[in-house]
Design an enzyme around this catalytic site. Structure first.
Site, PDB file in Angstrom:
ATOM      1  N   ARG A 248       4.652   6.463  -4.353  1.00  0.00           N
ATOM      2  CA  ARG A 248       3.915   5.689  -3.243  1.00  0.00           C
ATOM      3  C   ARG A 248       3.075   4.795  -4.075  1.00  0.00           C
ATOM      4  O   ARG A 248       2.167   5.062  -4.955  1.00  0.00           O
ATOM      5  CB  ARG A 248       3.178   6.616  -2.337  1.00  0.00           C
ATOM      6  CG  ARG A 248       3.736   7.425  -1.186  1.00  0.00           C
ATOM      7  CD  ARG A 248       4.550   6.424  -0.322  1.00  0.00           C
ATOM      8  NE  ARG A 248       5.328   7.091   0.667  1.00  0.00           N
ATOM      9  CZ  ARG A 248       6.621   7.560   0.823  1.00  0.00           C
ATOM     10  NH1 ARG A 248       7.153   7.186  -0.390  1.00  0.00           N
ATOM     11  NH2 ARG A 248       7.052   8.083   1.530  1.00  0.00           N
ATOM     12  N   GLU A 277       2.659  -2.235   2.527  1.00  0.00           N
ATOM     13  CA  GLU A 277       4.025  -2.650   2.699  1.00  0.00           C
ATOM     14  C   GLU A 277       4.094  -3.002   4.000  1.00  0.00           C
ATOM     15  O   GLU A 277       3.701  -2.504   5.137  1.00  0.00           O
ATOM     16  CB  GLU A 277       4.734  -1.535   2.382  1.00  0.00           C
ATOM     17  CG  GLU A 277       5.023  -0.986   0.856  1.00  0.00           C
ATOM     18  CD  GLU A 277       5.686   0.148   0.401  1.00  0.00           C
ATOM     19  OE1 GLU A 277       6.352   0.744   1.508  1.00  0.00           O
ATOM     20  OE2 GLU A 277       5.829   0.288  -0.718  1.00  0.00           O
ATOM     21  N   HIS A 301      10.798  -1.059  -1.860  1.00  0.00           N
ATOM     22  CA  HIS A 301      11.000   0.153  -1.492  1.00  0.00           C
ATOM     23  C   HIS A 301      12.331   0.711  -0.989  1.00  0.00           C
ATOM     24  O   HIS A 301      12.532   1.037   0.203  1.00  0.00           O
ATOM     25  CB  HIS A 301       9.930   0.328  -0.411  1.00  0.00           C
ATOM     26  CG  HIS A 301       9.571   1.838  -0.107  1.00  0.00           C
ATOM     27  ND1 HIS A 301       8.085   2.256   0.659  1.00  0.00           N
ATOM     28  CD2 HIS A 301      10.059   2.988  -0.394  1.00  0.00           C
ATOM     29  CE1 HIS A 301       8.073   3.521   0.194  1.00  0.00           C
ATOM     30  NE2 HIS A 301       9.045   4.082  -0.193  1.00  0.00           N
TER      31      HIS A 301
END
Length: 334
Positions: A248, A277, A301
């Site tokens: 993360r 994000e 991601h």
């Protein structure tokens, strides 16, 4: 469309376009209806879950306001089609008795292989080489070798010379360790940053930080891991170190990482995740225009993306909903 009741569930998919949505087989007397939203932004969540008893999502933030009885009066179950669950206000769920399940170990192969790929891209500066070759620099200069030496003038390390530190010994961390070992790297499994327990299979966190030439981050985001790699850790790292983050974004202090790269304390970084994000030049220092000359590899991601992951997610989603209806919930995080 009937509202949720004791025997009928309305399932709302908030990010349906990234899922393979299964056909649920609920035990009698339960029935269900569903609404599929291709994608949902955080401001849209509250309105879209107002008539849901079950919501399914991958990453969108669901805060305490959305989880209040006034906004989501029927809500009983949240299924996160991902391993991480930091996007959900778990305390608000606990207060209302809303069950939260995730889908762990569905993306192990994809994420671990992506991590190794990012290591190679950063260590060998593959993207820079590709762009330079495409731009005609090789033809123009005749030799580009000296453009890709390390800061001390030495060529890059090979796998047999690497010391791979694994921060996080869950399913992904274990598989990264296996792949790194198979490539010939010496592997160090880190203990927790603050731990007094003796475990012969693990190495103290500080020692792993100092000894590693490539550091893989594969931990969940919580209060103990938020910004847990920052200036003190970068100051202790090998000058040859490559940092690879597939966990993360909030686990790494992004400003401190940029500073470490500017000051050449470490050799490079590769990340699939960001503190905020979706990320862009205006939201992350790792993507700012003034870091283009630094050895940073960034992906959006998507380390999880593979055919096998999508199949696994669908199976785990189906199981989570059906087993919860039987009174035997699986993969419950709260």
């Amino acid at each position: 469309m009937p509202l949720p009741s004791a025997e009928h569930h309305h399932i709302v998919f908030l990010q349906g376009e990234v899922l393979q949505i299964p056909q649920f087989t609920l035990p009698a007397p339960f029935t269900y209806s569903q609404t599929v939203h291709p994608w949902t932004s955080a401001p849209e969540v509250a309105e879209r879950i107002s008539d849901a008893s079950i919501i399914v999502l991958s990453a969108v933030r669901v805060d305490a306001v959305a989880l209040s009885p006034e906004v989501s009066p029927h809500l009983k179950l949240i299924v996160i089609v991902a391993s991480g669950f930091d996007c959900i206000d778990l305390e608000a769920c606990r207060k209302r008795g809303i069950a939260v399940s995730n889908c762990p170990a569905a993306n192990i192969e994809a994420v671990s292989e992506h991590a190794i790929g990012m290591y190679f891209a950063a260590r060998r500066k593959l993207l820079d080489m590709h762009l330079a070759t495409r731009a005609g620099s090789w033809k123009e200069k005749g030799l580009l070798m000296f453009d890709y030496l390390d800061k001390d003038g030495t060529p890059p390390l090979t796998c047999q010379d690497e010391v791979a530190g694994i921060i996080g010994n869950g399913s992904v961390g274990k598989r990264i360790a296996m792949l790194a070992g198979n490539l010939g790297m010496q592997v160090l499994i880190s203990d927790r940053k603050t731990s007094n327990a003796a475990d012969s299979s693990r190495v103290p966190f500080d020692s792993v930080i100092k000894q590693s030439t490539v550091l893989f981050i594969a931990v969940p985001l919580n209060e103990s891991t938020r910004n847990f790699i920052s200036t003190p850790e970068f100051e202790s790292m090998s000058s040859h170190a490559i940092l690879v983050n597939v966990s993360r974004g909030g686990t790494i202090d992004e400003d401190a990482l940029v500073q470490a790269l500017r000051e050449r304390r470490i050799s490079g970084a590769a990340t699939d995740v960001f503190k905020e994000e979706p990320a862009g030049p205006g939201t992350s220092p790792l993507l700012a225009e003034d870091v283009a000359d630094l050895n940073i590899i960034a992906t959006p991601h998507l380390a999880w993306l593979s055919q096998k992951t999508l199949i696994n997610y669908a199976a785990k989603l189906k199981l989570a909903v059906e087993e919860w209806c039987t009174g035997q919930p699986v993969n419950v995080v709260t």
